[in-house]
Motif scaffolding. Structure first.
Motif, PDB file in Angstrom:
ATOM      1  N   PHE A  56       0.414  -1.428  -0.174  1.00 19.53           N
ATOM      2  CA  PHE A  56       0.167   0.397   0.157  1.00 19.53           C
ATOM      3  C   PHE A  56       0.851   1.779  -0.345  1.00 19.53           C
ATOM      4  CE2 PHE A  56      -2.770   3.138   2.493  1.00 19.53           C
ATOM      5  CZ  PHE A  56      -3.496   3.246   0.796  1.00 19.53           C
ATOM      6  N   THR A  57       2.378   1.073   1.249  1.00 14.53           N
ATOM      7  CA  THR A  57       3.103   2.398   1.021  1.00 14.53           C
ATOM      8  C   THR A  57       3.565   2.634  -0.412  1.00 14.53           C
ATOM      9  OG1 THR A  57       3.439   1.665   3.153  1.00 14.53           O
ATOM     10  CG2 THR A  57       4.745   3.742   2.269  1.00 14.53           C
ATOM     11  N   GLU A  58       4.038   1.982  -0.718  1.00 16.82           N
ATOM     12  CA  GLU A  58       4.313   1.881  -2.378  1.00 16.82           C
ATOM     13  C   GLU A  58       3.744   3.098  -3.088  1.00 16.82           C
ATOM     14  OE1 GLU A  58       5.055  -0.499  -6.455  1.00 16.82           O
ATOM     15  OE2 GLU A  58       5.053  -1.548  -4.719  1.00 16.82           O
ATOM     16  N   LEU A  59       2.363   3.412  -3.548  1.00 16.93           N
ATOM     17  CA  LEU A  59       2.084   3.872  -4.039  1.00 16.93           C
ATOM     18  C   LEU A  59       1.969   5.032  -3.205  1.00 16.93           C
ATOM     19  CD1 LEU A  59      -1.906   1.711  -3.151  1.00 16.93           C
ATOM     20  CD2 LEU A  59      -0.571   1.758  -5.650  1.00 16.93           C
ATOM     21  N   PRO A  90      23.339  16.390 -21.405  1.00 22.35           N
ATOM     22  CA  PRO A  90      22.030  16.445 -21.553  1.00 22.35           C
ATOM     23  C   PRO A  90      21.046  15.836 -22.227  1.00 22.35           C
ATOM     24  CG  PRO A  90      23.395  15.909 -23.824  1.00 22.35           C
ATOM     25  CD  PRO A  90      23.827  14.953 -21.942  1.00 22.35           C
ATOM     26  N   ALA A  91      19.855  16.369 -22.136  1.00 21.89           N
ATOM     27  CA  ALA A  91      18.545  16.191 -21.690  1.00 21.89           C
ATOM     28  C   ALA A  91      17.993  15.366 -21.959  1.00 21.89           C
ATOM     29  CB  ALA A  91      17.669  17.452 -22.748  1.00 21.89           C
ATOM     30  N   GLU A  92      17.499  14.390 -21.276  1.00 22.16           N
ATOM     31  CA  GLU A  92      16.965  12.753 -22.059  1.00 22.16           C
ATOM     32  C   GLU A  92      15.011  12.885 -22.235  1.00 22.16           C
ATOM     33  OE1 GLU A  92      19.123   9.907 -19.753  1.00 22.16           O
ATOM     34  OE2 GLU A  92      19.827  11.810 -18.480  1.00 22.16           O
ATOM     35  N   ALA A  93      15.590  12.086 -22.630  1.00 26.55           N
ATOM     36  CA  ALA A  93      13.653  11.419 -22.679  1.00 26.55           C
ATOM     37  C   ALA A  93      12.657  10.995 -20.992  1.00 26.55           C
ATOM     38  CB  ALA A  93      13.082  10.223 -23.611  1.00 26.55           C
ATOM     39  N   PRO A  94      11.638  11.369 -20.977  1.00 29.52           N
ATOM     40  CA  PRO A  94      11.301  10.607 -19.725  1.00 29.52           C
ATOM     41  C   PRO A  94      10.904   9.233 -19.677  1.00 29.52           C
ATOM     42  CG  PRO A  94       9.422  12.269 -20.315  1.00 29.52           C
ATOM     43  CD  PRO A  94      10.496  11.974 -21.433  1.00 29.52           C
ATOM     44  N   HIS A  95      11.656   8.590 -18.592  1.00 25.71           N
ATOM     45  CA  HIS A  95      11.555   7.231 -18.589  1.00 25.71           C
ATOM     46  C   HIS A  95      10.404   6.430 -17.369  1.00 25.71           C
ATOM     47  CE1 HIS A  95      13.940   8.603 -14.619  1.00 25.71           C
ATOM     48  NE2 HIS A  95      12.949   7.889 -14.112  1.00 25.71           N
ATOM     49  N   LYS A  96      10.738   5.568 -17.675  1.00 29.50           N
ATOM     50  CA  LYS A  96       9.864   4.217 -16.772  1.00 29.50           C
ATOM     51  C   LYS A  96      10.245   3.558 -15.608  1.00 29.50           C
ATOM     52  CE  LYS A  96       6.051   4.178 -20.154  1.00 29.50           C
ATOM     53  NZ  LYS A  96       4.840   3.215 -21.065  1.00 29.50           N
ATOM     54  N   ALA A  97       9.506   2.888 -14.785  1.00 28.49           N
ATOM     55  CA  ALA A  97      10.332   2.331 -13.598  1.00 28.49           C
ATOM     56  C   ALA A  97      10.305   0.716 -14.183  1.00 28.49           C
ATOM     57  CB  ALA A  97       9.947   2.941 -12.455  1.00 28.49           C
ATOM     58  N   PRO A  98      11.371   0.425 -14.546  1.00 31.06           N
ATOM     59  CA  PRO A  98      11.980  -1.018 -15.135  1.00 31.06           C
ATOM     60  C   PRO A  98      10.794  -1.903 -13.797  1.00 31.06           C
ATOM     61  CG  PRO A  98      13.599   0.062 -14.658  1.00 31.06           C
ATOM     62  CD  PRO A  98      13.604   1.147 -14.373  1.00 31.06           C
ATOM     63  N   GLN A  99      10.540  -3.248 -14.535  1.00 31.14           N
ATOM     64  CA  GLN A  99       9.937  -3.906 -13.492  1.00 31.14           C
ATOM     65  C   GLN A  99      10.386  -4.941 -13.661  1.00 31.14           C
ATOM     66  OE1 GLN A  99       6.111  -3.500 -13.281  1.00 31.14           O
ATOM     67  NE2 GLN A  99       6.667  -1.838 -14.430  1.00 31.14           N
ATOM     68  N   LEU A 100      10.106  -5.642 -11.979  1.00 30.30           N
ATOM     69  CA  LEU A 100      11.073  -6.671 -10.916  1.00 30.30           C
ATOM     70  C   LEU A 100      11.358  -8.095 -12.441  1.00 30.30           C
ATOM     71  CD1 LEU A 100       9.697  -6.741  -7.487  1.00 30.30           C
ATOM     72  CD2 LEU A 100      11.555  -5.604  -8.403  1.00 30.30           C
ATOM     73  N   MET A 131      11.903   0.822  -3.890  1.00 31.22           N
ATOM     74  CA  MET A 131      12.268   0.719  -2.742  1.00 31.22           C
ATOM     75  C   MET A 131      12.077  -0.473  -1.711  1.00 31.22           C
ATOM     76  SD  MET A 131      15.687   0.683  -3.024  1.00 31.22           S
ATOM     77  CE  MET A 131      16.225   0.141  -1.312  1.00 31.22           C
ATOM     78  N   MET A 132      10.482   0.015  -2.016  1.00 33.76           N
ATOM     79  CA  MET A 132       9.030  -0.340  -1.385  1.00 33.76           C
ATOM     80  C   MET A 132       9.132  -1.572  -1.696  1.00 33.76           C
ATOM     81  SD  MET A 132       8.549   1.967   1.035  1.00 33.76           S
ATOM     82  CE  MET A 132       7.499   3.618   1.140  1.00 33.76           C
ATOM     83  N   ARG A 133       9.361  -1.867  -3.036  1.00 37.78           N
ATOM     84  CA  ARG A 133       9.196  -3.248  -3.635  1.00 37.78           C
ATOM     85  C   ARG A 133      10.127  -3.876  -3.581  1.00 37.78           C
ATOM     86  NH1 ARG A 133       8.100  -1.793  -9.590  1.00 37.78           N
ATOM     87  NH2 ARG A 133       7.984  -4.155  -9.339  1.00 37.78           N
ATOM     88  N   VAL A 134      11.458  -3.712  -2.917  1.00 34.58           N
ATOM     89  CA  VAL A 134      12.135  -4.525  -2.263  1.00 34.58           C
ATOM     90  C   VAL A 134      12.101  -5.050  -0.782  1.00 34.58           C
ATOM     91  CG1 VAL A 134      14.734  -4.468  -1.979  1.00 34.58           C
ATOM     92  CG2 VAL A 134      14.641  -3.328  -3.834  1.00 34.58           C
ATOM     93  N   MET A 135      11.428  -3.777   0.120  1.00 40.76           N
ATOM     94  CA  MET A 135      11.240  -4.124   1.131  1.00 40.76           C
ATOM     95  C   MET A 135      10.235  -5.017   1.330  1.00 40.76           C
ATOM     96  SD  MET A 135      13.354  -2.297   2.885  1.00 40.76           S
ATOM     97  CE  MET A 135      13.959  -0.579   2.913  1.00 40.76           C
ATOM     98  N   ARG A 136       8.974  -5.159   0.368  1.00 46.35           N
ATOM     99  CA  ARG A 136       8.014  -6.315   0.514  1.00 46.35           C
ATOM    100  C   ARG A 136       7.958  -7.446   0.570  1.00 46.35           C
ATOM    101  NH1 ARG A 136       4.671  -6.750  -3.801  1.00 46.35           N
ATOM    102  NH2 ARG A 136       5.144  -4.708  -4.983  1.00 46.35           N
ATOM    103  N   GLU A 137       8.929  -7.299  -0.920  1.00 42.72           N
ATOM    104  CA  GLU A 137       9.820  -8.502  -1.236  1.00 42.72           C
ATOM    105  C   GLU A 137      11.129  -9.537  -0.122  1.00 42.72           C
ATOM    106  OE1 GLU A 137      10.017 -11.653  -4.030  1.00 42.72           O
ATOM    107  OE2 GLU A 137       8.669 -10.059  -3.714  1.00 42.72           O
ATOM    108  N   ALA A 138      11.134  -8.832   0.374  1.00 47.41           N
ATOM    109  CA  ALA A 138      12.192  -8.944   1.526  1.00 47.41           C
ATOM    110  C   ALA A 138      11.381 -10.024   2.661  1.00 47.41           C
ATOM    111  CB  ALA A 138      13.165  -8.095   2.009  1.00 47.41           C
ATOM    112  N   PHE A 139       9.820  -8.960   3.349  1.00 52.67           N
ATOM    113  CA  PHE A 139       9.379  -9.626   4.628  1.00 52.67           C
ATOM    114  C   PHE A 139       8.587 -10.801   3.630  1.00 52.67           C
ATOM    115  CE2 PHE A 139      10.109  -5.414   6.243  1.00 52.67           C
ATOM    116  CZ  PHE A 139      10.533  -6.011   8.127  1.00 52.67           C
TER     117      PHE A 139
END
Length: 525
Positions: free
Chosen positions: A42-45, A478-488, A55-63
């Motif tokens: 939930f906190t990841e949102l 140089p300016a970069e295009a917006p990026h998406k967060a990689p998946q797990l 990092m929230m996903r990392v914590m979730r996966e760790a638990f």
């Protein structure tokens, strides 16, 4: 209308995060793994950047997987005193909300995010004279003015930095230290100390403040610590650790890794000792030939550096203790951190150095603002040159790429900040070239075999620490295009086939997750 709605949503998010973070920390200390996993989901949102959400996903996966990282977090949440737990919660919530808003104007103007922390040495005075201390050759006759320390912290807060690192010298001999800590309750301080001055009174003050994480220097057990720091130091430091643990004060420990103590400080006996003492994090810094009487023979051999790298991975896999190998963990942060990318160092005289180990400067903080010194031509050039090579387990421009920092210092007129500070650029340059060649011989095959996940991780890391510059901006890149967060998941080619980061087929160690770095075992020699 749209702007008003956006501002309202941000205000709701801020109030929610501010109110719930302390409750979540208490909740983690008392609840089951399944409930904690759901809380992180939930906190990841509410993460403001891709790396925060990741990092929230990392914590979730760790638990979820019951990894040692989760044991460390749960123990901390259960044993930390209430005042400190509230202050840590305040730091986390501000980092996710207010600090992100304060960073935006800086990022838009300079094309990069501000560094994660500012290192300040308000004094170089110390009650010890340790062998090989990096601070040993600075002028210890004058302390930084209290007003200047406050100004640096204020300017850091204004650009979204709420984590300040204090060192020296011995920080507890700096008389204004308690006033400064008390006046900045919304800033979290990591305070490096030899630990010998942490008595009952100091411990009580730390408990009442709650915003200070002492980081105690230790060289191993009694023989190793007393040999470098003086007879009786180990016993005094050990008592200080007991006091902090029993009072519920979070503290870290710091090791200078040398050719003499490497076997001890990575041994199970020492790691278990530090767990028993209650420290959740250990900083491991390889000895650098700077400061008082630089001695190349104290540097860990290339084989010993690899031993530390492998043991850090094994310890994180097996023990409730987070070991940070300052050099070997370079891939996690994209290599070299210097020059304002992640930090800078400001000496007691106000000289602004690119790194705690690189004693050269073009600016003095007394003459310019913090944003101005962070964006000097010298520091911009350092950031453009990073990571100084393709192999990020060899990140350092001083010892892994000798001559790289020297060339930049010469080009931009950087001066040594104390007599003999340029030894790395002159008399030690050729021996360091020979050393770096031996390190490369060991680390190049390991890099190719084990670190296929790095490219994907760096795309996530850029979300916070290498933000795209606005069009027409004057950023480092140089300016970069917006990026998406990689998946797990694993990376794949256009046909959906799993590949490594270079597209050459899946590798054994290719999974692009920080969890892999925290938990995998190394099978390299």
């Amino acid at each position: 209308m749209v702007e008003a709605l956006s501002n309202l949503l941000e205000e709701v998010k801020y109030r929610y995060v501010k109110a719930t973070t302390p409750r979540i920390l208490r909740f983690i200390g008392k609840s089951s793994r399944s409930l904690i996993t759901g809380a992180f989901h939930f906190t990841e949102l509410f993460g403001s950047t891709p790396s925060q959400r990741y990092m929230m996903r990392v914590m979730r996966e760790a638990f979820k997987r019951d990894l040692p990282l989760s044991w460390t977090i749960k123990r901390l949440c259960a044993t930390t005193n209430p005042t400190m737990r509230r202050k840590v919660a305040n730091y986390i919530s501000d980092a996710m909300t207010i600090c992100q808003d304060r960073q935006k104007p800086y990022s838009n103007r300079y094309g990069v995010a501000p560094p994660y922390t500012i290192l300040i040495s308000p004094t170089m005075r110390c009650n010890h004279r340790c062998v090989g201390c990096f601070a040993g050759e600075y002028d210890s006759s004058s302390d930084m003015a209290e007003e200047l320390v406050d100004r640096i912290i204020r300017e850091a807060n204004e650009i979204g930095i709420n984590y300040i690192t204090l060192l020296g010298g011995e920080t507890f001999v700096y008389r204004p230290i308690w006033n400064i800590l008390r006046r900045n309750p919304n800033t979290l301080f990591q305070l490096f100390t030899n630990g010998t001055l942490i008595d009952e009174k100091v411990t009580e003050r730390l408990v009442s403040l709650g915003n200070v994480v002492p980081t105690i220097s230790i060289e191993g057990f009694e023989r190793e610590t007393d040999e470098r720091r003086g007879r009786g130091t180990f016993k005094r430091v050990s008592k200080a650790m007991d006091r902090l643990r029993d009072a519920g004060v979070i503290y870290f420990y710091s090791v200078t890794v040398t050719r003499k103590n490497i076997e001890t400080v990575v041994s199970d006996d020492f790691i278990n000792f530090m767990i028993e003492k209650g420290s959740p994090v250990g900083w491991y810094f390889n000895y650098m030939p700077v400061g008082r009487d630089p001695d190349l023979s104290l540097m860990p051999t290339p084989e010993q550096r690899n031993l530390l790298r492998r043991r850090a991975i094994e310890i994180r896999n097996e023990k409730p203790l987070l070991i940070i190998d300052f050099f070997g963990d370079g891939p996690v942060v994209g290599g070299c951190l210097a020059g304002g990318r992640h930090f800078i160092h400001i000496t007691n005289n106000g000289d602004v150095e690119p790194c705690i180990f690189c004693h050269t400067s073009v600016d003095n903080i007394k003459d310019k603002s913090l944003p101005e010194v962070l964006n000097s031509d010298f520091f911009k050039a350092i950031r453009r040159s990073q990571p100084f090579g393709h192999n990020e387990i060899r990140p350092c421009p001083l010892i892994d790429h000798p001559g790289a920092m020297a060339a930049l210092a010469r080009k931009y007129g950087a001066r040594p900040t104390h007599p003999g500070a340029d030894c790395l650029f002159e008399e030690l340059l050729e021996p360091l070239k020979r050393y770096s060649k031996k390190v490369a011989g060991i680390y190049e095959p390991i890099w190719r075999k084990e670190y296929g996940w790095v490219e994907n991780w760096e795309r996530i890391w850029r979300g916070t620490f290498l933000r795209p510059a606005r069009q027409g901006g004057n950023g480092d890149r140089p300016a970069e295009a917006p990026h998406k967060a990689p998946q797990l998941s694993e990376p794949s080619d256009e046909n959906g086939k799993e590949t490594d980061a270079s597209g050459n087929g899946k590798r054994e160690h290719g999974r692009p997750t920080y969890i892999r770095q925290l938990t995998r075992r190394s099978n390299s020699p």
